[in-house]
Design an enzyme around this catalytic site. Structure first.
Site, PDB file in Angstrom:
ATOM      1  N   GLU A 105      -1.800   7.976   0.437  1.00 15.44           N
ATOM      2  CA  GLU A 105      -1.714   8.117  -1.028  1.00 15.44           C
ATOM      3  C   GLU A 105      -2.377   9.412  -1.486  1.00 15.44           C
ATOM      4  O   GLU A 105      -1.972   9.999  -2.497  1.00 15.44           O
ATOM      5  CB  GLU A 105      -2.337   6.879  -1.700  1.00 15.44           C
ATOM      6  CG  GLU A 105      -1.398   5.680  -1.548  1.00 15.44           C
ATOM      7  CD  GLU A 105      -2.084   4.330  -1.427  1.00 15.44           C
ATOM      8  OE1 GLU A 105      -3.264   4.218  -1.792  1.00 15.44           O
ATOM      9  OE2 GLU A 105      -1.421   3.387  -0.942  1.00 15.44           O
ATOM     10  N   GLU A 175      -1.163   4.221   9.757  1.00 19.97           N
ATOM     11  CA  GLU A 175      -0.604   3.492   8.626  1.00 19.97           C
ATOM     12  C   GLU A 175       0.785   4.036   8.306  1.00 19.97           C
ATOM     13  O   GLU A 175       0.911   5.021   7.565  1.00 19.97           O
ATOM     14  CB  GLU A 175      -1.487   3.664   7.386  1.00 19.97           C
ATOM     15  CG  GLU A 175      -2.890   3.122   7.545  1.00 19.97           C
ATOM     16  CD  GLU A 175      -3.464   2.709   6.191  1.00 19.97           C
ATOM     17  OE1 GLU A 175      -3.793   1.540   6.043  1.00 19.97           O
ATOM     18  OE2 GLU A 175      -3.551   3.561   5.285  1.00 19.97           O
ATOM     19  N   GLY A 181       1.870  -1.676   1.287  1.00 19.52           N
ATOM     20  CA  GLY A 181       2.109  -2.322  -0.002  1.00 19.52           C
ATOM     21  C   GLY A 181       3.522  -2.847  -0.171  1.00 19.52           C
ATOM     22  O   GLY A 181       3.927  -3.213  -1.271  1.00 19.52           O
ATOM     23  N   SER A 221       0.361  -3.709   5.065  1.00 21.96           N
ATOM     24  CA  SER A 221       0.739  -5.109   4.792  1.00 21.96           C
ATOM     25  C   SER A 221       0.128  -6.116   5.771  1.00 21.96           C
ATOM     26  O   SER A 221       0.744  -7.145   6.065  1.00 21.96           O
ATOM     27  CB  SER A 221       2.265  -5.266   4.754  1.00 21.96           C
ATOM     28  OG  SER A 221       2.813  -4.487   3.700  1.00 21.96           O
TER      29      SER A 221
HETATM   30  O1  13P Z   1      -2.844   1.514   2.613  1.00 19.38           O
HETATM   31  C1  13P Z   1      -3.306   0.519   3.148  1.00 19.38           C
HETATM   32  C2  13P Z   1      -4.718   0.475   3.548  1.00 19.38           C
HETATM   33  O2  13P Z   1      -5.294   1.722   3.504  1.00 19.38           O
HETATM   34  C3  13P Z   1      -2.492  -0.688   3.385  1.00 19.38           C
HETATM   35  O3  13P Z   1      -2.247  -1.313   2.160  1.00 19.38           O
HETATM   36  P1  13P Z   1      -1.565  -2.766   2.144  1.00 19.38           P
HETATM   37  O4  13P Z   1      -2.367  -3.640   3.082  1.00 19.38           O
HETATM   38  O5  13P Z   1      -1.675  -3.216   0.710  1.00 19.38           O
HETATM   39  O6  13P Z   1      -0.160  -2.588   2.623  1.00 19.38           O
END
Ligand code: 13P
Length: 259
Positions: A105, A175, A181, A221
């Site tokens: 992000e 990731e 998400g 997730s």
């Molecule tokens: O970006 C994440 C952790 O840094 C993963 O997010 P989620 O577990 O909500 O998919």
């Protein structure tokens, strides 16, 4: 897995103000204490917004909690005219153990590139913080079947110029962006493919000893229903958990994947 202690890290992202943070950490601590969680067997940490850190520190100190806590970003600088930036010195003074670096992000919305991720990783290490370096491909790269080469290029960039001694302290989190998400968790085989390749690259860049010491997490997730099968893979040493870390009961269950 070799002698690596698994790490379950909750990334709260931009959720929970400092009052809510105290409630959430307290509930998580109680859930783990009730379950007699062995922190030496599975380390548990929460990466909270900067504004929560002082409250979390006070609570953890007062309760004698074995939870550690961390931040979600840091500056590549140490001090000076960098409006809005947070120095690793400030984080270290707040008892921070871990700091996420290069989360997708931040790469996506703040234009962080491999050079900046590298500078931040070095800055964290220079001030006694453990960087959790985040890497991983988007959906287009995955569809093209280039997830390994893409992710390894990010690893190369993040570790550029870092000594073997420091490299052994780093945590890497794979990731895949398409799994963040979205509810779409990578299969254990997907996670193992890239996590194993990351460890092999660290062995090439440094040595088998360094590769063996570095913990490589999976994130995207993760839920209590999926953690055990992910952790069964030889190169998955823990998880970076977003949404599910905001529910203390669920996050405690993830931390207790061995139970
Ligand atoms: O970006 C994440 C952790 O840094 C993963 O997010 P989620 O577990 O909500 O998919």
């Amino acid at each position: 897995m070799a002698n690596r202690t698994p790490l379950i890290a909750g990334n709260w992202k931009m959720n929970k103000d400092h009052l809510e943070a105290v409630h959430l950490v307290q509930k998580l601590d109680w859930a783990l204490k009730d379950a007699k969680h062995d922190f030496s067997a599975v380390e548990v940490t929460v990466l909270v917004p900067f504004t929560d850190l002082r409250s979390v520190q006070t609570l953890v100190d007062a309760d004698g909690s074995q939870l550690s806590y961390g931040a979600q970003d840091l500056s590549a600088q140490v001090s000076g005219a960098y409006t809005g930036e947070i120095s690793p010195v400030f984080l270290e003074k707040l008892g921070v153990k871990y700091v996420a670096v290069g989360h997708s992000e931040r790469r996506q919305y703040h234009g962080e590139d491999d050079a900046l991720v590298n500078a931040k990783t070095k800055n964290a290490l220079a001030h006694g913080l453990v960087p959790i370096v985040c890497v991983g491909e988007g959906l287009d790269i995955r569809k093209a079947g280039e997830q390994v080469s893409y992710t390894l290029a990010q690893v190369d960039g993040a570790f550029e110029g870092i000594s073997a001694e420091d490299a052994a302290k780093v945590v890497v989190a794979y990731e895949p962006v398409w799994a963040i998400g979205t509810g779409e968790v990578a299969t254990p085989a997907d996670a193992q493919e890239v996590n194993g390749a990351i460890r092999a690259r660290l062995a090439e860049l440094y040595s088998a000893e360094v590769a063996d010491a570095v913990r490589v997490l999976y994130g995207g997730s993760v839920k209590s229903s999926s953690i055990a099968e992910l952790m069964a893979e030889p190169d998955v040493d823990g998880a970076l958990v977003g949404g599910a870390s905001l529910d203390p009961e669920e996050f405690a269950k993830i931390a207790r994947f061995q139970a």
